[in-house]
Scaffold this motif. Sequence first.
Motif, PDB file in Angstrom:
ATOM      1  N   SER A  34       6.303   6.795   0.301  1.00  0.00           N
ATOM      2  CA  SER A  34       7.741   6.762   0.542  1.00  0.00           C
ATOM      3  C   SER A  34       8.372   8.127   0.766  1.00  0.00           C
ATOM      4  O   SER A  34       9.387   8.241   1.461  1.00  0.00           O
ATOM      5  CB  SER A  34       8.447   6.090  -0.651  1.00  0.00           C
ATOM      6  OG  SER A  34       8.187   6.805  -1.848  1.00  0.00           O
ATOM      7  N   LYS A  35       7.783   9.181   0.217  1.00  0.00           N
ATOM      8  CA  LYS A  35       8.458  10.477   0.223  1.00  0.00           C
ATOM      9  C   LYS A  35       7.725  11.539   1.028  1.00  0.00           C
ATOM     10  O   LYS A  35       8.353  12.325   1.744  1.00  0.00           O
ATOM     11  CB  LYS A  35       8.625  10.960  -1.228  1.00  0.00           C
ATOM     12  CG  LYS A  35       9.499  12.190  -1.385  1.00  0.00           C
ATOM     13  CD  LYS A  35       9.717  12.491  -2.871  1.00  0.00           C
ATOM     14  CE  LYS A  35      10.584  13.733  -3.048  1.00  0.00           C
ATOM     15  NZ  LYS A  35      10.777  14.068  -4.488  1.00  0.00           N
ATOM     16  N   ALA A  36       6.420  11.591   0.933  1.00  0.00           N
ATOM     17  CA  ALA A  36       5.658  12.681   1.534  1.00  0.00           C
ATOM     18  C   ALA A  36       5.426  12.478   3.025  1.00  0.00           C
ATOM     19  O   ALA A  36       5.264  11.362   3.496  1.00  0.00           O
ATOM     20  CB  ALA A  36       4.317  12.840   0.825  1.00  0.00           C
ATOM     21  N   LYS A 239     -11.342   9.999   2.301  1.00  0.00           N
ATOM     22  CA  LYS A 239     -11.289   8.620   1.824  1.00  0.00           C
ATOM     23  C   LYS A 239      -9.845   8.144   1.894  1.00  0.00           C
ATOM     24  O   LYS A 239      -8.980   8.711   1.225  1.00  0.00           O
ATOM     25  CB  LYS A 239     -11.811   8.519   0.385  1.00  0.00           C
ATOM     26  CG  LYS A 239     -13.268   8.949   0.238  1.00  0.00           C
ATOM     27  CD  LYS A 239     -13.715   8.878  -1.214  1.00  0.00           C
ATOM     28  CE  LYS A 239     -15.164   9.309  -1.372  1.00  0.00           C
ATOM     29  NZ  LYS A 239     -15.599   9.286  -2.792  1.00  0.00           N
ATOM     30  N   ALA A 240      -9.597   7.133   2.698  1.00  0.00           N
ATOM     31  CA  ALA A 240      -8.221   6.684   2.921  1.00  0.00           C
ATOM     32  C   ALA A 240      -7.501   6.366   1.623  1.00  0.00           C
ATOM     33  O   ALA A 240      -6.350   6.775   1.423  1.00  0.00           O
ATOM     34  CB  ALA A 240      -8.215   5.473   3.856  1.00  0.00           C
ATOM     35  N   ALA A 241      -8.167   5.662   0.719  1.00  0.00           N
ATOM     36  CA  ALA A 241      -7.511   5.257  -0.528  1.00  0.00           C
ATOM     37  C   ALA A 241      -7.112   6.464  -1.365  1.00  0.00           C
ATOM     38  O   ALA A 241      -6.002   6.512  -1.927  1.00  0.00           O
ATOM     39  CB  ALA A 241      -8.436   4.351  -1.327  1.00  0.00           C
ATOM     40  N   ASP A 242      -7.996   7.459  -1.451  1.00  0.00           N
ATOM     41  CA  ASP A 242      -7.699   8.659  -2.231  1.00  0.00           C
ATOM     42  C   ASP A 242      -6.578   9.472  -1.597  1.00  0.00           C
ATOM     43  O   ASP A 242      -5.675   9.969  -2.282  1.00  0.00           O
ATOM     44  CB  ASP A 242      -8.949   9.535  -2.371  1.00  0.00           C
ATOM     45  CG  ASP A 242      -9.975   8.954  -3.326  1.00  0.00           C
ATOM     46  OD1 ASP A 242      -9.680   7.920  -3.961  1.00  0.00           O
ATOM     47  OD2 ASP A 242     -11.071   9.517  -3.433  1.00  0.00           O
ATOM     48  N   PHE A 243      -6.647   9.636  -0.294  1.00  0.00           N
ATOM     49  CA  PHE A 243      -5.647  10.433   0.406  1.00  0.00           C
ATOM     50  C   PHE A 243      -4.269   9.788   0.299  1.00  0.00           C
ATOM     51  O   PHE A 243      -3.263  10.457   0.031  1.00  0.00           O
ATOM     52  CB  PHE A 243      -6.063  10.597   1.866  1.00  0.00           C
ATOM     53  CG  PHE A 243      -5.289  11.633   2.628  1.00  0.00           C
ATOM     54  CD1 PHE A 243      -5.120  12.915   2.125  1.00  0.00           C
ATOM     55  CD2 PHE A 243      -4.752  11.331   3.871  1.00  0.00           C
ATOM     56  CE1 PHE A 243      -4.412  13.878   2.842  1.00  0.00           C
ATOM     57  CE2 PHE A 243      -4.053  12.297   4.598  1.00  0.00           C
ATOM     58  CZ  PHE A 243      -3.878  13.567   4.080  1.00  0.00           C
ATOM     59  N   LEU A 244      -4.215   8.475   0.459  1.00  0.00           N
ATOM     60  CA  LEU A 244      -2.947   7.765   0.319  1.00  0.00           C
ATOM     61  C   LEU A 244      -2.414   7.841  -1.106  1.00  0.00           C
ATOM     62  O   LEU A 244      -1.210   7.961  -1.332  1.00  0.00           O
ATOM     63  CB  LEU A 244      -3.120   6.311   0.744  1.00  0.00           C
ATOM     64  CG  LEU A 244      -3.313   6.085   2.244  1.00  0.00           C
ATOM     65  CD1 LEU A 244      -3.796   4.658   2.504  1.00  0.00           C
ATOM     66  CD2 LEU A 244      -2.026   6.349   3.018  1.00  0.00           C
ATOM     67  N   ALA A 245      -3.325   7.782  -2.084  1.00  0.00           N
ATOM     68  CA  ALA A 245      -2.904   7.876  -3.490  1.00  0.00           C
ATOM     69  C   ALA A 245      -2.250   9.220  -3.768  1.00  0.00           C
ATOM     70  O   ALA A 245      -1.275   9.304  -4.523  1.00  0.00           O
ATOM     71  CB  ALA A 245      -4.109   7.674  -4.416  1.00  0.00           C
ATOM     72  N   ILE A 246      -2.774  10.280  -3.175  1.00  0.00           N
ATOM     73  CA  ILE A 246      -2.170  11.597  -3.335  1.00  0.00           C
ATOM     74  C   ILE A 246      -0.790  11.624  -2.685  1.00  0.00           C
ATOM     75  O   ILE A 246       0.163  12.161  -3.251  1.00  0.00           O
ATOM     76  CB  ILE A 246      -3.094  12.690  -2.746  1.00  0.00           C
ATOM     77  CG1 ILE A 246      -4.385  12.783  -3.557  1.00  0.00           C
ATOM     78  CG2 ILE A 246      -2.380  14.042  -2.715  1.00  0.00           C
ATOM     79  CD1 ILE A 246      -5.449  13.679  -2.944  1.00  0.00           C
ATOM     80  N   GLY A 247      -0.693  11.021  -1.506  1.00  0.00           N
ATOM     81  CA  GLY A 247       0.607  10.947  -0.857  1.00  0.00           C
ATOM     82  C   GLY A 247       1.632  10.195  -1.692  1.00  0.00           C
ATOM     83  O   GLY A 247       2.782  10.626  -1.835  1.00  0.00           O
ATOM     84  N   LYS A 248       1.216   9.097  -2.284  1.00  0.00           N
ATOM     85  CA  LYS A 248       2.138   8.311  -3.126  1.00  0.00           C
ATOM     86  C   LYS A 248       2.515   9.063  -4.395  1.00  0.00           C
ATOM     87  O   LYS A 248       3.615   8.870  -4.937  1.00  0.00           O
ATOM     88  CB  LYS A 248       1.489   6.967  -3.484  1.00  0.00           C
ATOM     89  CG  LYS A 248       1.459   5.985  -2.309  1.00  0.00           C
ATOM     90  CD  LYS A 248       0.938   4.622  -2.698  1.00  0.00           C
ATOM     91  CE  LYS A 248      -0.572   4.570  -2.713  1.00  0.00           C
ATOM     92  NZ  LYS A 248      -1.096   3.202  -2.880  1.00  0.00           N
ATOM     93  N   ALA A 249       1.641   9.937  -4.862  1.00  0.00           N
ATOM     94  CA  ALA A 249       1.918  10.707  -6.084  1.00  0.00           C
ATOM     95  C   ALA A 249       3.051  11.716  -5.901  1.00  0.00           C
ATOM     96  O   ALA A 249       3.590  12.233  -6.882  1.00  0.00           O
ATOM     97  CB  ALA A 249       0.651  11.440  -6.532  1.00  0.00           C
ATOM     98  N   ALA A 250       3.414  11.975  -4.642  1.00  0.00           N
ATOM     99  CA  ALA A 250       4.489  12.927  -4.387  1.00  0.00           C
ATOM    100  C   ALA A 250       5.863  12.358  -4.752  1.00  0.00           C
ATOM    101  O   ALA A 250       6.857  13.083  -4.767  1.00  0.00           O
ATOM    102  CB  ALA A 250       4.481  13.343  -2.914  1.00  0.00           C
ATOM    103  N   GLY A 251       5.911  11.081  -5.028  1.00  0.00           N
ATOM    104  CA  GLY A 251       7.165  10.484  -5.451  1.00  0.00           C
ATOM    105  C   GLY A 251       7.608   9.350  -4.546  1.00  0.00           C
ATOM    106  O   GLY A 251       6.993   9.052  -3.554  1.00  0.00           O
TER     107      GLY A 251
END
Length: 251
Positions: A34-36, A239-251
Motif C-alpha cells: 500500500s505504501k512503498a 523470491k516474490a513472496a519475500d520481496f512483497l513481504a518487505i514491501g508490505k513491511a514499509a507500512g
Amino acid sequence: MRQPLVAGNWKMNGSRAMAKELIEGLKAGIGEVSKARMAVCPTFVHLPEVASLLEGSSIQFGSQDVCDRVGTGAFTGEVSGEMLKEFGCTYAIVGHSERRSLYGESDEFVAQKFAAARQAGLKPILCVGETLEEREGGITEEVVGRQLDAVIELEGVEALADGVIAYEPVWAIGTGRTATPEQAQETHAFIRGKIAALDAEVAGKVQILYGGSMKPDNAAELMAKPDIDGGLIGGASLKAADFLAIGKAAG
C-alpha cells in the motif's frame, strides 16, 4: 513525506524463465503493497524481458550499473544511460560495494557514473558503505562521508535530490550478519545530517535505503527508523513472496 522505496538487485542471477515467473508473482501481489514504491534491477540482458512483462504495472525497473560516459562511442561492453532510459528504466545502481571491491571502481569513477545516469534522466541509486575492517576501525563516517563527497564535489549537493542513496554495510551483505536497526539508523542519520549541513531541503527529500541483508523478518523494524526510507534488497528480491513481504513491511 518521503515515499518508501524497495528496490531489488538481482545481481548476476536469473534466466528468461525465472524473470517471467518472478515478475508474474510480483504483479499478482503488488496490490497488497500500500505504501512503498517497488522496483527491480535485473541484469542488462534481462531488461527487455522485464520491461515487456512490467508494461502497465506500477512496479518500476532499473539497471545494476551504467557507463560513466554520456552518449555513444567506442566503449566496448558498456551500456549508456540513454540506452537504459530508452528501454524505460527509472533507476541505475552506481557504486555497489561489489563494483567497488571486485572491479576497482573509485569514488571519483562512481561519481562520474552518478552524473552520467542523472544526465540521461535516470535516478541513480548511489551505494555507500564500509567494510568490516573499516567499521571495527571506527571510520564508518569517514568512509561514507568520502564516498558522498565525491558526488557532491562533482555534481553539487543539489544533484542528490535527483537520486537515491543506499547505505550498504559491506560486512552485512551475504554474510548472514545484519546491522542492528540502531546501527543502521545511526549511519543513515549521519548521511542525512551531512547533506542537511549543505542543503536542508535536499536532505529532507532524498530517500536513503538500507542495503545490508534486509529480509521479511527484520524489514519492519529497520524501516520504522526515521531516516531509513526503504531497502536495496539482494537475495530476498529473487523470491516474490519475500520481496512483497518487505514491501508490505514499509507500512
